[in-house]
Design a protein around this motif. Structure first.
Motif, PDB file in Angstrom:
ATOM      1  N   UNK A   1     -81.691  10.850  -7.441  1.00  0.00           N
ATOM      2  CA  UNK A   1     -80.464  11.642  -7.273  1.00  0.00           C
ATOM      3  C   UNK A   1     -80.483  12.220  -5.861  1.00  0.00           C
ATOM      4  N   UNK A   2     -79.534  11.807  -5.031  1.00  0.00           N
ATOM      5  CA  UNK A   2     -79.553  12.192  -3.619  1.00  0.00           C
ATOM      6  C   UNK A   2     -78.772  13.489  -3.396  1.00  0.00           C
ATOM      7  N   UNK A   3     -79.018  14.162  -2.260  1.00  0.00           N
ATOM      8  CA  UNK A   3     -78.469  15.504  -2.042  1.00  0.00           C
ATOM      9  C   UNK A   3     -76.949  15.550  -1.913  1.00  0.00           C
ATOM     10  N   UNK A   4     -76.403  16.712  -2.200  1.00  0.00           N
ATOM     11  CA  UNK A   4     -74.969  16.946  -2.051  1.00  0.00           C
ATOM     12  C   UNK A   4     -74.560  17.092  -0.583  1.00  0.00           C
TER      13      UNK A   4
ATOM     14  N   UNK B   1     -75.232   9.922  -7.198  1.00  0.00           N
ATOM     15  CA  UNK B   1     -74.573  10.765  -6.210  1.00  0.00           C
ATOM     16  C   UNK B   1     -73.662  11.776  -6.894  1.00  0.00           C
ATOM     17  N   UNK B   2     -73.801  13.054  -6.520  1.00  0.00           N
ATOM     18  CA  UNK B   2     -72.863  14.070  -6.996  1.00  0.00           C
ATOM     19  C   UNK B   2     -71.501  13.848  -6.327  1.00  0.00           C
ATOM     20  N   UNK B   3     -70.452  13.844  -7.144  1.00  0.00           N
ATOM     21  CA  UNK B   3     -69.108  13.682  -6.592  1.00  0.00           C
ATOM     22  C   UNK B   3     -68.226  14.892  -6.867  1.00  0.00           C
ATOM     23  N   UNK B   4     -68.654  15.772  -7.784  1.00  0.00           N
ATOM     24  CA  UNK B   4     -67.785  16.892  -8.154  1.00  0.00           C
ATOM     25  C   UNK B   4     -68.608  17.998  -8.800  1.00  0.00           C
ATOM     26  N   UNK B   5     -68.205  19.248  -8.534  1.00  0.00           N
ATOM     27  CA  UNK B   5     -68.813  20.380  -9.219  1.00  0.00           C
ATOM     28  C   UNK B   5     -69.355  21.434  -8.277  1.00  0.00           C
ATOM     29  N   UNK B   6     -70.014  22.409  -8.853  1.00  0.00           N
ATOM     30  CA  UNK B   6     -70.490  23.562  -8.098  1.00  0.00           C
ATOM     31  C   UNK B   6     -71.498  23.163  -7.031  1.00  0.00           C
ATOM     32  N   UNK B   7     -71.464  23.890  -5.923  1.00  0.00           N
ATOM     33  CA  UNK B   7     -72.415  23.709  -4.828  1.00  0.00           C
ATOM     34  C   UNK B   7     -73.350  24.911  -4.756  1.00  0.00           C
ATOM     35  N   UNK B   8     -74.636  24.635  -4.611  1.00  0.00           N
ATOM     36  CA  UNK B   8     -75.585  25.695  -4.294  1.00  0.00           C
ATOM     37  C   UNK B   8     -75.571  25.909  -2.787  1.00  0.00           C
ATOM     38  N   UNK B   9     -75.786  27.147  -2.360  1.00  0.00           N
ATOM     39  CA  UNK B   9     -75.861  27.396  -0.921  1.00  0.00           C
ATOM     40  C   UNK B   9     -77.092  26.719  -0.326  1.00  0.00           C
ATOM     41  N   UNK B  10     -78.217  26.841  -1.000  1.00  0.00           N
ATOM     42  CA  UNK B  10     -79.459  26.286  -0.495  1.00  0.00           C
ATOM     43  C   UNK B  10     -79.568  24.791  -0.758  1.00  0.00           C
TER      44      UNK B  10
ATOM     45  N   UNK C   1     -70.381  29.472  -2.332  1.00  0.00           N
ATOM     46  CA  UNK C   1     -69.712  28.211  -2.014  1.00  0.00           C
ATOM     47  C   UNK C   1     -68.571  27.902  -2.977  1.00  0.00           C
ATOM     48  N   UNK C   2     -67.568  27.197  -2.451  1.00  0.00           N
ATOM     49  CA  UNK C   2     -66.566  26.586  -3.314  1.00  0.00           C
ATOM     50  C   UNK C   2     -67.175  25.319  -3.918  1.00  0.00           C
ATOM     51  N   UNK C   3     -66.404  24.589  -4.709  1.00  0.00           N
ATOM     52  CA  UNK C   3     -66.922  23.396  -5.387  1.00  0.00           C
ATOM     53  C   UNK C   3     -66.854  22.158  -4.493  1.00  0.00           C
ATOM     54  N   UNK C   4     -67.743  21.225  -4.770  1.00  0.00           N
ATOM     55  CA  UNK C   4     -67.666  19.900  -4.166  1.00  0.00           C
ATOM     56  C   UNK C   4     -66.617  19.087  -4.911  1.00  0.00           C
ATOM     57  N   UNK C   5     -65.779  18.386  -4.163  1.00  0.00           N
ATOM     58  CA  UNK C   5     -64.792  17.498  -4.789  1.00  0.00           C
ATOM     59  C   UNK C   5     -64.498  16.350  -3.830  1.00  0.00           C
ATOM     60  N   UNK C   6     -65.040  15.182  -4.137  1.00  0.00           N
ATOM     61  CA  UNK C   6     -64.792  14.012  -3.289  1.00  0.00           C
ATOM     62  C   UNK C   6     -63.469  13.343  -3.623  1.00  0.00           C
TER      63      UNK C   6
ATOM     64  N   UNK D   1     -66.480  20.102   6.359  1.00  0.00           N
ATOM     65  CA  UNK D   1     -65.874  21.339   5.874  1.00  0.00           C
ATOM     66  C   UNK D   1     -66.976  22.305   5.469  1.00  0.00           C
ATOM     67  N   UNK D   2     -66.884  23.532   5.935  1.00  0.00           N
ATOM     68  CA  UNK D   2     -67.860  24.536   5.533  1.00  0.00           C
ATOM     69  C   UNK D   2     -67.570  24.955   4.095  1.00  0.00           C
ATOM     70  N   UNK D   3     -68.523  24.778   3.176  1.00  0.00           N
ATOM     71  CA  UNK D   3     -68.254  25.090   1.763  1.00  0.00           C
ATOM     72  C   UNK D   3     -68.249  26.584   1.463  1.00  0.00           C
ATOM     73  N   UNK D   4     -68.699  27.406   2.430  1.00  0.00           N
ATOM     74  CA  UNK D   4     -68.676  28.854   2.239  1.00  0.00           C
ATOM     75  C   UNK D   4     -67.318  29.365   2.679  1.00  0.00           C
ATOM     76  N   UNK D   5     -66.539  29.839   1.736  1.00  0.00           N
ATOM     77  CA  UNK D   5     -65.184  30.289   2.036  1.00  0.00           C
ATOM     78  C   UNK D   5     -65.046  31.763   1.710  1.00  0.00           C
ATOM     79  N   UNK D   6     -64.867  32.576   2.736  1.00  0.00           N
ATOM     80  CA  UNK D   6     -64.649  34.004   2.507  1.00  0.00           C
ATOM     81  C   UNK D   6     -63.166  34.309   2.335  1.00  0.00           C
ATOM     82  N   UNK D   7     -62.330  33.272   2.492  1.00  0.00           N
ATOM     83  CA  UNK D   7     -60.880  33.472   2.352  1.00  0.00           C
ATOM     84  C   UNK D   7     -60.376  33.172   0.947  1.00  0.00           C
ATOM     85  N   UNK D   8     -61.198  32.549   0.114  1.00  0.00           N
ATOM     86  CA  UNK D   8     -60.774  32.217  -1.250  1.00  0.00           C
ATOM     87  C   UNK D   8     -61.785  32.762  -2.246  1.00  0.00           C
ATOM     88  N   UNK D   9     -61.334  32.934  -3.465  1.00  0.00           N
ATOM     89  CA  UNK D   9     -62.213  33.450  -4.511  1.00  0.00           C
ATOM     90  C   UNK D   9     -63.129  32.331  -5.001  1.00  0.00           C
TER      91      UNK D   9
END
Length: 654
Positions: A143-146, A168-177, A218-223, A297-305
C-alpha cells in the motif's frame, strides 16, 4: 493494459458499512478486529461477527482483507498469532494488511494461506524497496503513500516486480503526518497512532504570532476524475477508499462513484453522476494533494471547516434554546455531529423527523454544558430507505453458525534465540551539521539529500543516519551519497527505513543498524530485520520500561535506544502557509512546538526533550549496548522547557 480493472476496495468499520460495500458492488472490503487495528476507534469486529460476513462476501464475489496493522509489543505476539490462527479456521479472509514485520513470521508460524499486504504505515516509498520486499519477505501487495504524485506512482509501478502489486488510496481522510512517521498523539498523551489509538492532536486549534487556527487539520483526499490516468498502470491492483470510522451511506456512495470513474469515466454523463455521488457522500472538502505535480494542492485548509462529515450549517439562537437552519434537507435517522471533538459543546444528535432545507431544528445542549450557539454542525451518517432496504436484504442472507466448539487459540509464538556476542557499549551524539560534531563523543550525522561530495567533510568514520522517509526522486541521490561515503571508508550507518538496506547492494563488512524510525517493538520484527542483513537495531522510542526489558531478552540482534534529545512529533510533506518555520506555535493546553524543514519534508518538534539518562544503568544491565542522543539545532525563538521527558517509560505503550 486496456482491460485492467483495479479492485474498488471499500472500508468497513461495522456490519452496516460492510453490507453497504457489498450492496454497492465493491470488489473487496477491508476491516479490522477489536485488537491490533490501526483504526481502534472504529467499532470493528469480533471473530464471531466477521465469520458469517466474510462468507456472505465470498458468496457475492467480494474479497475480504483483515487489517492487523498495529505496532506489536512482546506481550502481543502469542495473542496476535492466536488471532491469525482463528482467522484462518473461522473467517478465511483473502489476506491480512500488516504494518509490523512480526506478522510476516507469525503468519508463517500459524500456516496462514492468504495474501500479505504491507500497510502504508510500513513506509515503502521508493522503487528499490519493492524488489527487496517481494524477494525477501514474500509480500503480495504494498500500500503506497497518499503523498505521491502521479509521476512518483508511475515510478513505483515501473519498478514493481512480478508477483507484487500496488494498492493506492484514492479517497478519504488525510493524516497530516507521513504514514508511520507521526508520534504526536503518543508524545502528547501516550496513545500511539501506530497502535491505532491516535487522538488526533493535529486536528486541534493552535496559535502562532497571534494567529489562531487548525493549522495541521487536513481536508480529504479525492482523486475523482483524475483516477482515470491510473487505469493503464496494471501494477496497481486496488483503488482504496479510506473510512473505517464512516457509516454505510459514505461507503455506498463512494464505492458507487469510483466504480463509475473506473468503468465509465469516459462517458461525460456518468462522470457527472459519479461527481454528484461524491458530493453527497458526507465527506470533507476534497483535494488531490500532490497527485498533479504541476498543480499541487496544500491539504491543510484554514479557510474551510475540516470536521469529519458534510458541513450543513452553524447553530444559532441564544441560551438554552439554540437551533440549526440546515443548508441541506435532513432525513429521519440522520446523524449530526455538533462542533469539533476538542470543543466543550461537542455532541452528536440523531435527527427524529424530516427537516427541510433552511428549516429549523432545535438543539438541546448537553446537561451542564455551555450553549452550542455558533458551533458548526456536520452530517456524518444518513440512512435512506433504499439503502436500508438493501442492507436488510443482505442481512437476511447471513447464515450464522455457532463457534462455541472452536475456542480461542492458545498458540504460543516461537521466539528467536538471543544473540551471544559481546558488543562494546557506545553512546552516539547525532547532529545535523558536520561542523558541530562533539569531538568528545562518538559522532553521528544525518545524511541529508544534498550532494555530499561538495561538502568539506573531515571525518568519514562517523555514524551516518539516513532519513526516515525516502521519496522516489530522492533514491538516486541517496544511493550516490552512500556509495561515495563507502568509497571514503565509511562503515557505520543507521537506516530509518528498513527498506533502505536495498541501497547497499549486499556490500559486506559494514555496520548497519535499523534506526528508531523503523518502529521496532518486538523480537520477531527483529528476526526479520536480522534476515535482511542488519547488524543491530535501535528500539522504538515509544516503548515503556517493561517493553524495553522484554525486547532484549530474546533479541537476535544487539539493541540500542534513544537516550535523550529532540524527537519529532510528526514528519510531513506539507505545511500550512499560516505557519512560519522556526517560531513556536502553542496548543490549547499550552504545549509549545516548532516546524523546520529538512530536504522536502517538514519536521514538527516539541519544546521538551526525551530524557532517559537516569535509566541508562538499568538498560546497560539488561543488555542494551548503543545509546543515542539526538541533538537538534534550536531556532533563536525556541526556548526548551524543563519538563520530564520520560515519554511512555512509566506508563507503557498504549
Amino acid at each position: 493494459m486496456d482491460n485492467h480493472k483495479p479492485q474498488i476496495l471499500a472500508p468497513a468499520g461495522n456490519k452496516a458499512s460492510f453490507l453497504a460495500a457489498i450492496a454497492a458492488g465493491a470488489d473487496a472490503v477491508y476491516c479490522g478486529l477489536k485488537n491490533y487495528s490501526a483504526r481502534m476507534e472504529a467499532k470493528n469486529f469480533t471473530i464471531e461477527e466477521l465469520s458469517p460476513l466474510c462468507r456472505l462476501a465470498h458468496e457475492n464475489g467480494v474479497k475480504v482483507y483483515v487489517a492487523l496493522n498495529s505496532l506489536l509489543k512482546h506481550e502481543d505476539l502469542s495473542f496476535a498469532a492466536g488471532l491469525i490462527a482463528q482467522l484462518s479456521r473461522q473467517v478465511k479472509p483473502d489476506g491480512l494488511i500488516i504494518q509490523d514485520l512480526a506478522l510476516i513470521d507469525l503468519a508463517k508460524q500459524t500456516g496462514f494461506e492468504g495474501e500479505l499486504h504491507l500497510s502504508t504505515l510500513a513506509n515503502a516509498t521508493f522503487p528499490a524497496a519493492l524488489k527487496l520486499i517481494r524477494e525477501n519477505l514474500d509480500i503480495d501487495r504494498v500500500v503506497i503513500p497518499r503523498e505521491l504524485s502521479v509521476d512518483e506512482i508511475k515510478a513505483l509501478a515501473a519498478a514493481c516486480p512480478e508477483k507484487l502489486s500496488l494498492e493506492l488510496f484514492i479517497h478519504g481522510a488525510l493524516c497530516y503526518g507521513i504514514s508511520g512517521r507521526c508520534y504526536w498523539s503518543s508524545y502528547f498523551g501516550g496513545k500511539s497512532g501506530l497502535r491505532g489509538r491516535c487522538v488526533q492532536p493535529c486536528r486541534r486549534i493552535y496559535t502562532q504570532k497571534g494567529k489562531t487556527g487548525r493549522f495541521f487539520s487536513c481536508v480529504d483526499l479525492s482523486l475523482d476524475v483524475l483516477s482515470k490516468v491510473l487505469l493503464p498502470l496494471s501494477e496497481i491492483s486496488a483503488w482504496k477508499i479510506e473510512g473505517r470510522k464512516k457509516g454505510p451511506h459514505y461507503v455506498y456512495y463512494t464505492v458507487s462513484a469510483y466504480k463509475l470513474f473506473r468503468d465509465q469515466g469516459s462517458d461525460p454523463a456518468q462522470k457527472k453522476n459519479a461527481l454528484e455521488l461524491l458530493s453527497r457522500s458526507l465527506g470533507r472538502k476534497g483535494t488531490h494533494y500532490n497527485f498533479l505535480p504541476q498543480r499541487p494542492q496544500n491539504p491543510v485548509s484554514t479557510d474551510s471547516q475540516t470536521g469529519s462529515g458534510l458541513l450543513v450549517g452553524k447553530i444559532s439562537g441564544p441560551g438554552q434554546n439554540p437551533w440549526l437552519s440546515p443548508n441541506e434537507e435532513l432525513l429521519p435517522k440522520d446523524l449530526l455531529r455538533i462542533g469539533y471533538e476538542d470543543e466543550v459543546s461537542h455532541n452528536t444528535l440523531r435527527v427524529g423527523k424530516f427537516v427541510p432545507k433552511r428549516g429549523r431544528l432545535y438543539i438541546k445542549p448537553l446537561a451542564g454544558s455551555k450553549s452550542a450557539s455558533g458551533s458548526y454542525v456536520f452530517l456524518t451518517d444518513r440512512r435512506e430507505k433504499a439503502l436500508e432496504d438493501m442492507i436488510s436484504e443482505l442481512e437476511n442472507k447471513i447464515v450464522k453458525e455457532s463457534l462455541a466448539n472452536d475456542p480461542e487459540s492458545t498458540f504460543t509464538a516461537k521466539l528467536p534465540k538471543r544473540f551471544k556476542e559481546n558488543i562494546p557499549t557506545c553512546e552516539i551524539d547525532v547532529y545535523r551539521n558536520h561542523a558541530r560534531l562533539n569531538k568528545g563523543a562518538k559522532p553521528g550525522l544525518w545524511l541529508d539529500p544534498d550532494d555530499i561530495k561538495e561538502k568539506k567533510i573531515k571525518d568519514y568514520s562517523c555514524c551516518w543516519w539516513l532519513p526516515p522517509v525516502t521519496w522516489p526522486d530522492e533514491e538516486k541521490q541517496l544511493k550516490e551519497n552512500i556509495d561515495f561515503l563507502i568509497s571514503r571508508g565509511s562503515k557505520n550507518f543507521v537506516l530509518n527505513v528498513a527498506w533502505q538496506i536495498a541501497l547497499f547492494d549486499g556490500i559486506r563488512n559494514l555496520n548497519i543498524w535499523a534506526g528508531p524510525f523503523c518502529n521496532i517493538g518486538n523480537v520477531l520484527a527483529l528476526k526479520v530485520i536480522h534476515s535482511l542483513g542488519f547488524s543491530g537495531a535501535i528500539a522504538s522510542p515509544e516503548l515503556g520500561r517493561d517493553d524495553y526489558l522484554n525486547l532484549i531478552k530474546n533479541s537476535p540482534l544487539p539493541l540500542g535506544m534513544v537516550l535523550s534529545g529532540n524527537w519529532p512529533l510528526s514528519i510531513s510533506r506539507t505545511l500550512s502557509s499560516q505557519i512560519q518555520t522556526g517560531y513556536p506555535f502553542i496548543s490549547p493546553k499550552g504545549e509549545h512546538a516548532w516546524a523546520t524543514k529538512y530536504g522536502s519534508n517538514f519536521w514538527i518538534y516539541p519544546n521538551w526533550s526525551i530524557d532517559l539518562t537516569d535509566k541508562k544503568e538499568e538498560l546497560l544491565k539488561a543488555g542494551y549496548s548503543m545509546f543515542v542522543n539526538l541533538i537538534e539545532p534550536l531556532p533563536a525563538d525556541i526556548i526548551m522547557k524543563k519538563r520530564e521527558g520520560k515519554w511512555n517509560w512509566g506508563i507503557g505503550l498504549a
